[in-house]
Design a protein around this motif. Structure first.
Motif, short mmCIF file in Angstrom:
data_model
loop_
_atom_site.label_atom_id
_atom_site.label_comp_id
_atom_site.label_asym_id
_atom_site.label_seq_id
_atom_site.Cartn_x
_atom_site.Cartn_y
_atom_site.Cartn_z
N GLN A 1 0.83 -1.21 0.00
CA GLN A 1 0.00 0.00 0.00
C GLN A 1 0.86 1.25 0.00
O GLN A 1 0.57 2.21 -0.73
N ARG A 2 1.91 1.23 0.80
CA ARG A 2 2.79 2.40 0.85
C ARG A 2 3.51 2.59 -0.49
O ARG A 2 3.68 3.71 -0.96
N LEU A 3 3.93 1.50 -1.07
CA LEU A 3 4.61 1.58 -2.36
C LEU A 3 3.68 2.15 -3.42
O LEU A 3 4.05 3.04 -4.19
N LEU A 4 2.46 1.64 -3.47
CA LEU A 4 1.50 2.12 -4.48
C LEU A 4 1.16 3.59 -4.28
O LEU A 4 1.02 4.35 -5.24
N GLN A 5 1.05 3.98 -3.02
CA GLN A 5 0.77 5.39 -2.75
C GLN A 5 1.92 6.26 -3.24
O GLN A 5 1.71 7.32 -3.84
N HIS A 6 3.13 5.79 -3.00
CA HIS A 6 4.27 6.59 -3.45
C HIS A 6 4.40 6.57 -4.97
O HIS A 6 4.80 7.57 -5.57
N LEU A 7 4.07 5.47 -5.59
CA LEU A 7 4.09 5.43 -7.06
C LEU A 7 3.09 6.43 -7.63
O LEU A 7 3.38 7.12 -8.61
N GLN B 1 6.70 12.30 -12.53
CA GLN B 1 7.99 11.62 -12.43
C GLN B 1 7.80 10.11 -12.65
O GLN B 1 8.00 9.30 -11.74
N LEU B 2 7.41 9.73 -13.85
CA LEU B 2 7.20 8.31 -14.15
C LEU B 2 8.52 7.55 -14.10
O LEU B 2 8.56 6.38 -13.70
N ASP B 3 9.60 8.17 -14.52
CA ASP B 3 10.90 7.50 -14.46
C ASP B 3 11.24 7.11 -13.03
O ASP B 3 11.74 6.01 -12.76
N LYS B 4 10.98 7.98 -12.08
CA LYS B 4 11.25 7.68 -10.68
C LYS B 4 10.35 6.55 -10.20
O LYS B 4 10.78 5.70 -9.41
N ALA B 5 9.12 6.55 -10.66
CA ALA B 5 8.21 5.47 -10.27
C ALA B 5 8.73 4.12 -10.77
O ALA B 5 8.70 3.12 -10.04
N LEU C 1 11.68 3.05 -8.71
CA LEU C 1 11.24 2.56 -7.42
C LEU C 1 10.71 1.14 -7.53
O LEU C 1 10.98 0.29 -6.67
N CYS C 2 9.99 0.86 -8.60
CA CYS C 2 9.49 -0.51 -8.80
C CYS C 2 10.64 -1.50 -8.93
O CYS C 2 10.61 -2.60 -8.34
N GLN C 3 11.63 -1.12 -9.69
CA GLN C 3 12.76 -2.03 -9.90
C GLN C 3 13.53 -2.24 -8.59
O GLN C 3 13.97 -3.35 -8.29
N SER C 4 13.70 -1.18 -7.79
CA SER C 4 14.44 -1.32 -6.53
C SER C 4 13.67 -2.17 -5.53
O SER C 4 14.27 -2.75 -4.61
N CYS C 5 12.36 -2.28 -5.70
CA CYS C 5 11.54 -3.11 -4.82
C CYS C 5 11.38 -4.53 -5.36
O CYS C 5 10.59 -5.31 -4.81
#
Length: 932
Positions: free
Chosen positions: A351-357, A365-369, A372-376
């Motif tokens: 939930q926290r990840l999706l909220q931050h995405l 900032q889609l690139d950052k999203a 973040l997905c790859q780092s998770c």
């Protein structure tokens, strides 16, 4: 592993509440280590904490915790996106670096001009100045007072027509600095203290104003460039464009190229794009605030590690019993497909990840999203966020030695349809639903996670742009297969911008409806719609209907009006003038002396005189007045008319009509109002060219004082004028016209000035005689007593001799003073060329009340002067001259008798009768002639 994860999760909860968790030795995460490195912050901020904390330890409150790091809050603007007028990478998609034309790549100078300073870190020590601001009664207002001068400086430095965009950048830069200062203040403030609540309010106003200037910059830059392009275009160029368009129709364009062409030709869509860019840039600040704090749960490359641990334990026969069934597979669709659950910690992480995405996408900032997905460990999710990109293959039109990369998704229509249906199902987390709803244009599924006006506006405009782009792509694109149809509800969002605001104002969310009525949101609405006349009318109504407006809002409104004038925008000048007047009034109340002249110069000429004169009425001190007049001259104000109005305003205060026929007690003491009228003449003596006007205004003030017998006040006004004033008036007129004959108004002013001088001299001389006659006569010493000693008799004889000498000197002084007073009084009574206070010429432009005042002065003071003169002559035993006074009064040449009323005339006749009786006692006839 799970136990350790729960311990870390406990630390996370503390961190989200604003407090650092207590880590165990050798197991402290990197994030916690970084936080421990800042422990010296407490020492550097100790002084500031004491300054804002209650004095008694028992009353001390804990520091205000920061808001939840991952809580979805109202996004506040940070900087204007540097997107070009063709950029859709921040609107149609929230990422950068795509093949779509990006303004950020073509306008680096613009980006640098709009770049805001980095927000000060919480660990930075506050300076002594900031501490002093915190101790101020209203720290927010004290810290932002300099904005008035900053905006004035921006106007002066960017006054050329081609500097309108530089002007906006300057405004935004000034506000960024102030917002940074205020954020630094509120970071150490306590909300429960009333003065800091005002600071939060001021910060909110300035932050919204900054974002509004950014919006204006972005939209007006595009509008001005579009107008300039149209103005430079010729018929030949239009013909060339038509031929070029016809050729392009014969060439198969990729989806990316179709989108680029659409944004080139459709100005309204491009404006919507810029609005989305602006809204996304506003959200980046919140994203930057939480970016470092989410890393502690993104460092694990394993997805759903707690659920994996449960499954592994179950396989080993050591699983922990749970009330809810867990998934037994770990593919991304397992929770939905199996209708089972993840471990609670993994679910919370998810939930926290999706909220931050979603926050990343909201901030463009889609690139950052994706990073973040790859780092998770969710590279699959990063791939799903790529499907929106329009397809483009540069190799189809031109063969090259090296093949160009292919970008975009050739199956974008399929991907979009799947995302739409997924968002519409309602089986997923609200933020996951919103992520794919945004990318597929499903507005209904995005709005549930939009909790502010900015968020909802972004969702609407994002969808609006998406639908228009999709319509163009499906219309222009040439494909070998039929595109997958989107749901009919998708095309319902093909609406105008006005409809967007209508729906927001009719929202079912009370908070959104309330925010729609906020001043800056109303302003932003009209700026987006391009309806500036309506905006001016709204601001005018605010000024008229509201007794008090926030000072900074009024400053913004005034400078916005000046900007609209600068760009030649058609607005109602009368309404704009009212707004500027309100700001000038604010500057006067705020004592912004060095700014008033500049803003007054933007008013119509008659209002320039009115408002600057009103301001100067409250300016004290000779040097300060000179500075204010110099500033007015530098800004092109009519200094002569202004100083004249100042004196007129002051002297007309509480002006009362005096009836000479009504007796009343008059207080001749100089009051504070009288003192202001006296000092007002100083405004007209700075410039010799205004000496004639100085005479007229001084005469008017002296008339008002003489009417109420305040002769000392009138004398002070007379002394304000330089002794050479009459000579200066003649010289200036002669230098201007070559003539020595003054115009009627100036000639009458000079004559009245001389009449006033004669009257004041006469009254001062009479007062001196009265004091000499009644209070200065030596007293005869008492005679020595019978039988007194020889010494006493000698002393008496000495006193008597001294008395005789003093009496002789007194009589000599009295004779001279009597003669002087008689001459000065006759100078008034027998004034040349028509009499005292009688004009020689008629002036059609004369003040309406002046002739009446002159007549009143004659009726009041000529009889009084005659009675005083008779009293002096009679007291001096000059009885014959008393009868000569009667001849002068009765003379048809002077016609002084016309100024006497019945009572004054009877009193004078009684006194003359007494003088005639005294003449008879001297063996003379009643008229003073010797008897034969």
């Amino acid at each position: 592993m799970a136990d350790r994860r729960r311990q870390l999760r406990g630390g996370l909860d503390h961190m989200l509440e604003g407090e650092s968790p207590v880590p165990r030795e050798k197991e402290m995460a990197l994030t916690f280590k970084r936080r421990s490195m800042n422990i010296d912050l407490q020492k550097s901020l100790k002084l500031l904490d004491e300054a804002v904390s209650p004095a008694h330890p028992a009353q001390a409150l804990s520091r205000t915790p920061r808001q939840g790091l991952l809580r979805h809050s109202v996004y506040t603007p940070k900087k204007v996106s540097s997107a070009s007028k063709f950029d859709i990478s921040d609107i149609y998609t929230p990422t950068h670096g795509s093949m779509i034309v990006n303004v950020s790549e073509t306008s680096h100078s613009q980006q640098s001009a709009l770049q805001l300073p980095m927000e000060m870190d919480a660990t930075q020590d506050l300076t002594t100045t900031n501490v002093n601001l915190l101790l101020d009664e209203d720290p927010g207002m004290a810290a932002s007072t300099g904005l008035y001068a900053d905006f004035d400086q921006c106007l002066r430095q960017n006054g050329a027509p081609h500097q309108v965009l530089d002007l906006l950048s300057c405004f935004e830069s000034c506000l960024s600095e102030q917002v940074t200062i205020l954020r630094k203040l509120v970071r150490r403030a306590r909300l429960e203290q009333q003065k800091f609540q005002k600071t939060y309010t001021t910060l909110d106003l300035l932050d919204k104003e900054r974002s509004t200037w950014q919006l204006i910059y972005s939209l007006f830059k595009d509008r001005l460039e579009t107008e300039a392009t149209r103005g430079e275009g010729s018929m030949e160029e239009e013909d060339i464009d038509m031929v070029t368009d016809a050729k392009q129709r014969l060439i198969e364009l990729s989806e990316q190229e179709i989108v680029n062409k659409l944004f080139e030709k459709d100005g309204s869509l491009r404006q919507c794009q810029l609005v989305v860019d602006w809204l996304e840039s506003c959200a980046r600040e919140d994203l930057d605030a939480v970016a470092d704090n989410v890393k502690f749960f993104t460092d694990q490359p394993v997805v759903w590690e707690n659920t994996l641990h449960q499954l592994q334990s179950r396989k080993k026969g050591t699983s922990i019993n749970t009330e809810r069934p867990l998934v037994d597979q770990l593919d991304p669709d397992a929770p939905v497909r199996q209708r089972r659950y993840l471990d609670d910690l993994d679910k919370e992480d998810e939930q926290r990840l999706l909220q931050h995405l979603f926050m990343c996408i909201r901030a463009g900032q889609l690139d950052k999203a994706q990073e973040l997905c790859q780092s998770c460990g969710q590279a699959w999710r990063a791939a799903t966020l790529e499907g929106w990109r329009p397809f483009h293959d540069a190799n189809r039109q031109r063969l090259q030695a090296t093949l160009a990369p292919i970008t975009g998704n050739p199956q974008r229509d399929v991907w979009k349809c799947v995302c739409w249906r997924m968002a519409a199902e309602g089986k997923y987390d609200p933020f996951e639903t919103a992520i794919y709803a945004v990318l597929s244009g499903n507005l209904k599924s995005v709005l549930p996670v939009c909790h502010s006006w900015y968020d909802c506006l972004w969702a609407y405009f994002r969808t609006l742009v998406d639908v228009k782009v999709e319509q163009e792509v499906r219309l222009r694109s040439i494909t070998f297969r039929k595109p997958v149809d989107l749901p009919p509800q998708y095309w319902d969002r093909l609406m105008e911008t006005t409809q967007v605001f209508e729906e927001l104002e009719a929202s079912t969310d009370q908070r959104i409806r309330t925010e729609c009525q906020q001043c800056y949101h109303i302003i932003q609405k009209h700026v987006i719609l391009g309806d500036m006349p309506a905006l001016v009318e709204v601001m005018y109504n605010w000024v008229k209907e509201r007794k008090t407006l926030p000072q900074h809002l009024l400053r913004f409104m005034a400078n916005l009006v000046l900007f609209l004038r600068r760009v030649g925008h058609e607005t109602n000048e009368e309404l704009c003038t009212v707004i500027l007047e309100a700001y000038v009034e604010l500057l006067i109340k705020s004592d912004q002396k060095r700014l008033i002249a500049h803003y007054v110069s933007f008013l119509p000429p008659h209002l320039q005189v009115q408002w600057y004169a009103h301001f100067l009425e409250g300016v004290k001190g000779q040097e300060e007045r000179q500075v204010c007049l110099q500033l007015a001259e530098e800004d092109g104000l009519d200094v002569a008319a202004i100083t004249k109005r100042v004196v007129e305003n002051i002297r007309n205060r509480d002006a009362a009509v005096v009836d000479p026929n009504v007796s009343m007690a008059i207080n001749v003491a100089i009051s504070e109002d009288d003192r202001q009228k006296i000092e007002a003449i100083d405004w007209l003596v700075f410039d010799p060219s205004q000496r004639a006007e100085a005479l007229k205004q001084a005469n008017a003030v002296m008339r008002s004082f003489i009417l109420v017998k305040k002769h000392n006040a009138a004398r002070e006004v007379f002394d304000k004028l330089p002794a050479d004033s009459i000579n200066v008036v003649y010289k200036i007129w002669h230098a201007k016209t070559g003539s020595t004959s003054l115009p009627p108004a100036d000639d009458n002013a000079v004559r009245e000035y001389m009449c006033t001088k004669a009257y004041l001299d006469a009254m001062e001389s009479y007062n001196d005689w009265f004091s000499l006659y009644h209070h200065s006569k030596p007293s005869k010493p008492s005679s020595a007593e019978v039988g007194s000693s020889f010494t006493d008799r000698v002393a008496f004889e000495h006193r008597l001799k001294q008395y005789d000498q003093d009496l002789e000197r007194w009589q000599y002084k009295l004779v001279r003073q009597t003669q002087t007073t008689k001459d000065r009084v006759y100078n008034v009574l027998l004034f040349m060329d028509g009499g005292w206070m009688v004009d020689r010429y008629e002036d059609p432009d004369d003040e309406e009340s002046r002739p009446q005042q002159l007549a009143t002065l004659r009726r009041m003071h000529i009889p009084a002067l005659c009675l005083n003169l008779h009293h002096m002559l009679h007291s001096s035993r000059l009885y014959s001259e008393c009868l000569q006074l009667a001849d002068s009064i009765a003379s048809e040449h002077y016609q002084l008798y016309k100024e006497f009323n019945k009572d004054d005339l009877q009193q004078l006749l009684r006194q003359i009768r007494e003088s005639s009786l005294c003449l008879l006692d001297q063996n003379k006839d009643p008229l003073g002639y010797d008897l034969v």
